[in-house]
Design an enzyme around this catalytic site. Structure first.
Site, PDB file in Angstrom:
ATOM      1  N   LYS A 118       2.997  -3.093  -7.414  1.00 35.66           N
ATOM      2  CA  LYS A 118       4.379  -3.143  -7.743  1.00 35.66           C
ATOM      3  C   LYS A 118       5.382  -3.669  -6.738  1.00 35.66           C
ATOM      4  CE  LYS A 118       7.424  -1.744 -10.897  1.00 35.66           C
ATOM      5  NZ  LYS A 118       7.690  -2.674 -12.061  1.00 35.66           N
TER       6      LYS A 118
ATOM      7  N   HIS B  24       5.260 -35.360 -21.405  1.00 29.22           N
ATOM      8  CA  HIS B  24       4.766 -36.183 -20.364  1.00 29.22           C
ATOM      9  C   HIS B  24       3.582 -35.905 -19.377  1.00 29.22           C
ATOM     10  CE1 HIS B  24       8.600 -37.906 -20.783  1.00 29.22           C
ATOM     11  NE2 HIS B  24       9.167 -36.960 -21.176  1.00 29.22           N
TER      12      HIS B  24
ATOM     13  N   ARG C 250       1.567   1.263  -5.982  1.00 31.51           N
ATOM     14  CA  ARG C 250       1.599   0.370  -4.758  1.00 31.51           C
ATOM     15  C   ARG C 250       0.549  -0.691  -4.615  1.00 31.51           C
ATOM     16  NH1 ARG C 250       6.445   0.795  -1.782  1.00 31.51           N
ATOM     17  NH2 ARG C 250       5.319   0.362  -0.030  1.00 31.51           N
TER      18      ARG C 250
ATOM     19  N   TRP D 143      -3.655  -1.872  -1.523  1.00 33.73           N
ATOM     20  CA  TRP D 143      -3.679  -3.163  -2.249  1.00 33.73           C
ATOM     21  C   TRP D 143      -4.359  -4.022  -0.787  1.00 33.73           C
ATOM     22  CZ3 TRP D 143      -1.339  -8.015  -1.700  1.00 33.73           C
ATOM     23  CH2 TRP D 143      -1.674  -9.095  -2.805  1.00 33.73           C
TER      24      TRP D 143
ATOM     25  N   GLU E 252       9.689 -15.829 -17.977  1.00 35.13           N
ATOM     26  CA  GLU E 252       9.228 -14.237 -17.915  1.00 35.13           C
ATOM     27  C   GLU E 252       8.403 -13.938 -18.962  1.00 35.13           C
ATOM     28  OE1 GLU E 252       9.187 -12.266 -15.752  1.00 35.13           O
ATOM     29  OE2 GLU E 252       9.052 -10.382 -16.632  1.00 35.13           O
TER      30      GLU E 252
ATOM     31  N   LYS F  54       4.877 -12.180 -18.041  1.00 32.14           N
ATOM     32  CA  LYS F  54       4.453 -10.798 -18.611  1.00 32.14           C
ATOM     33  C   LYS F  54       2.949 -10.903 -19.290  1.00 32.14           C
ATOM     34  CE  LYS F  54       6.816  -8.099 -17.237  1.00 32.14           C
ATOM     35  NZ  LYS F  54       6.914  -8.908 -16.189  1.00 32.14           N
TER      36      LYS F  54
ATOM     37  N   ASN G 145       0.433   0.416   6.268  1.00 30.34           N
ATOM     38  CA  ASN G 145       0.960  -0.575   5.287  1.00 30.34           C
ATOM     39  C   ASN G 145       1.463  -1.729   5.921  1.00 30.34           C
ATOM     40  OD1 ASN G 145       1.973  -1.669   3.050  1.00 30.34           O
ATOM     41  ND2 ASN G 145       3.740  -0.335   2.991  1.00 30.34           N
ATOM     42  N   GLY G 146       1.234  -2.997   5.783  1.00 30.96           N
ATOM     43  CA  GLY G 146       1.704  -4.133   6.098  1.00 30.96           C
ATOM     44  C   GLY G 146       0.557  -5.013   6.388  1.00 30.96           C
TER      45      GLY G 146
ATOM     46  N   GLU H 106       0.179 -11.332 -16.647  1.00 35.00           N
ATOM     47  CA  GLU H 106       0.162 -10.139 -15.800  1.00 35.00           C
ATOM     48  C   GLU H 106      -0.720  -8.897 -16.477  1.00 35.00           C
ATOM     49  OE1 GLU H 106       3.467  -8.471 -13.294  1.00 35.00           O
ATOM     50  OE2 GLU H 106       4.558  -9.603 -14.924  1.00 35.00           O
TER      51      GLU H 106
ATOM     52  N   CYS I 187       0.877  -1.081   0.094  1.00 34.34           N
ATOM     53  CA  CYS I 187      -0.126   0.218   0.073  1.00 34.34           C
ATOM     54  C   CYS I 187       1.052   1.161   0.091  1.00 34.34           C
ATOM     55  CB  CYS I 187      -0.831  -0.137   1.205  1.00 34.34           C
ATOM     56  SG  CYS I 187      -1.809  -1.471   1.492  1.00 34.34           S
TER      57      CYS I 187
END
Ligand code: AGP
Length: 591
Positions: free
Chosen positions: A586, A489, A27, A74, A466, A470, A98-99, A473, A2
């Site tokens: 982020k 397999h 954030r 967030w 990656e 991407k 925040n936390g 996301e 946050c």
């Protein structure tokens, strides 16, 4: 996770707080709110969704004041709702947090027994009630000391107490800094939120309480006033302007040639050069999260292949809890753009307690990890506003490639490779990125699908990890990166007519193997897309991207940006929120 901003001074408080919130929205952006006080009346405005919603709402309330706190969220405990939006106010206490407080439920029950009721699902409201209850028998500084003992978990707090013309700030594990100017003071989760007003600040450390008053500030540790050295950052006001780019993500991809050039130049100038030589170690653990971990996978392939040192790559969220087996010559490399990722910080601290050397590959120079790692290589990619990392990721990969290169030279394993191989990359990448037509066409093939595969072997598999992340996301397509040889397999059962399979083939020794695996999917109706190099390109009937062939140390630096651009265009065509994808933040500063 946050974003917190606070201000006390003579400026228009709401303007400072909104500027900070917009800078911190990366954030988290599920909800937002602010509390502004004139010393007598405290007015709280909240909204669900973006900061712009709060700004619309705030104009209607139109309240005045000379100090305030604000928050962009967030969601962790409790969904994105007005009740769960910060600030939270209980009795005399109003705060932003925040936390994550891990024992909030137990504390909440004991407060309910004391007569408190709660309107939100958040742990943050529990903190406010806890402090309000303590204030019945204690002053705020002592109440905060009691809080430190009782609360388990992480917090950065901005606190206003009814009747007091000041802001209190405390933190544990979550980042918080104090900006200072003549007769005005700020608190913020990130320097970017206040650079418009001041480049002078200090980082609040754990166990400290800052008290920001109208014309002065104090910092207490164990009820004693302490001195804090003021840092003057030379970072210009971090450019939060998209210029003529439609999105920050596109801007930041297009910045990759210049940030790579700056990094390679700084390497050539000898900046932190001693940290690039890891030839004294026998084993390396690379510990990170998400894209940073996938950069680590590329580092693993190059350091093992070229420098002949054993490397294991771990997700920090697993590593911090697993049994660690070190030998005397182990180096732990921690990769983090923000330098504030909770799991990576925890892993770093655990390893340090075991006296194992830690090397941080970090973007944010003001971060916890940049301060606490034994050795640090700053990747200097600049501020990334888009939540999906691009330029920071590519510089993480470049640092790891330079570590492999430096170490292999030191061990006499790559004498025929010159730094000019790296120096050629920025210009080549500039040309690669400007071929946007190719990536737009591939994106048109992809954007209407809901499932997609990336396949590759060796370093190409690391690149696929990656590329796949991407795409997920920013476009919400369910994508999976698979070791090409593993697909048959079991998972090949998911291959159906028309499903896109993107095969990355840059390794000349493995190309034909991967091509066979691609053909196994085509035989079952898949739609193949090839990412390869000019040296290996003998593909006739495929949609493809053909990249300049360069030395194995550098090849991934040309491949990944094309996958980033493809993901960007897919997201654009799907109408997604490219710079702020749903559910993401982020910097994941909670577990
Ligand atoms: C965002 O695009 C990344 N995909 C995300 O996984 C990020 O790499 C991860 O959260 C680690 O963040 P850090 O580099 O700041 O530690």
């Amino acid at each position: 996770m946050c974003g917190i901003i606070g201000y006390i001074g003579n400026k228009n408080v709401s303007e400072v707080l909104f500027h900070g919130l917009y800078s911190l929205e990366y954030r988290g952006y599920d909800s937002a709110g602010m509390a502004i006080s004139d010393g007598k009346d405290l007015k709280i405005t909240k909204c669900v969704g973006r900061v712009s919603n709060l700004e619309d709402k705030y104009k209607k309330d139109n309240n005045k004041g000379f100090f305030g706190i604000a928050h962009t969220r967030w969601a962790t405990n409790g969904g994105a709702s007005l009740e769960n939006a910060h600030p939270h106010s209980v009795g005399k206490v109003t705060l932003v947090h925040n936390g994550i407080i891990e024992n909030a439920d137990n504390i909440k029950l004991s407060l309910i027994d004391k007569g408190y009721s709660f309107s939100s699902e958040t742990d943050s409201e529990v903190i406010a009630a806890f402090l309000d209850n303590e204030l019945k028998n204690n002053n705020i500084l002592n109440s905060i000391q009691v809080m430190r003992k009782e609360l388990k978990g992480s917090y950065a707090l901005g606190i206003i107490i009814e009747g007091e013309e000041c802001i209190y700030a405390v933190r544990k594990d979550s980042p918080l800094l104090i900006g200072v100017n003549r007769n005005e003071f700020f608190l913020a989760s990130d320097i970017a939120a206040i650079l418009k007003y001041t480049n002078k600040y200090f980082l609040l450390d754990e166990g400290e309480t800052a008290v920001l008053e109208r014309n002065d500030y104090k910092v207490y540790r164990d009820e004693k006033i302490i001195h804090k050295d003021i840092i003057t950052t030379d970072s210009k006001s971090q450019s939060l302007d998209k210029f003529d780019y439609e999105h920050f993500m596109l801007k930041e991809i297009m910045e990759e040639p210049i940030v790579l050039k700056n990094l390679i130049d700084s390497y050539k100038n000898g900046d932190n050069i001693k940290y690039y030589d890891i030839s004294n170690y026998e084993e390396v653990h690379i510990v990170a999260c998400g894209s940073a971990m996938y950069a680590g996978l590329i580092g693993q392939a190059l350091i093992e292949e070229e420098a002949n040192i054993k490397v294991n790559v771990y997700a920090a969220s697993e590593y911090r809890y697993k049994k660690k087996i070190f030998n005397l010559k182990t180096l732990v490399i921690l990769v983090s753009q923000s330098g504030e990722t909770a799991d990576t910080i925890a892993a770093m601290r655990e390893v340090k307690e075991m006296n194992i050397p830690t090397l941080g590959i970090i973007n944010n120079p003001n971060s916890t990890m940049a301060r606490e790692c034994d050795y640090v290589i700053l990747i200097n990619a600049g501020v990334e506003v888009a939540v999906a990392t691009t330029k920071a990721y590519i510089n993480q990969v470049c640092v790891l490639a330079l570590i492999a290169y430096t170490t292999s030279l030191k061990k006499g394993l790559s004498n025929d490779v010159s730094i000019s191989e790296f120096e050629s990359i920025p210009n080549l990448l500039h040309d690669v990125l400007n071929n946007t037509f190719i990536y737009e066409e591939i994106a048109k093939d992809l954007y209407e699908h809901n499932n997609c595969f990336f396949i590759g072997r060796g370093i190409d598999y690391a690149i696929c990890m990656e590329g796949s992340l991407k795409l997920k996301e920013v476009s919400y397509i369910h994508s999976e990166a698979y070791q090409a040889g593993e697909l048959k397999h079991g998972t090949i059962s998911l291959i159906e007519k028309g499903i896109p399979v993107i095969a990355v083939m840059s390794d000349r020794f493995l190309k034909d193997k991967t091509l066979s695996n691609l053909k196994e999917t085509l035989a079952r109706g898949a739609y193949g897309i090839v990412i390869t190099t000019s040296e290996l390109d003998d593909f006739k009937d495929f949609r493809k991207v053909t990249l300049p062939s360069v030395n194995s140390f550098c090849q991934s630096l040309l491949i990944v940006p094309t996958l980033q651009l493809i993901s960007y265009y897919v997201s654009l065509y799907r109408g997604c929120d490219i710079d702020k994808p749903k559910n993401l933040a982020k910097s994941v500063t909670v577990e």
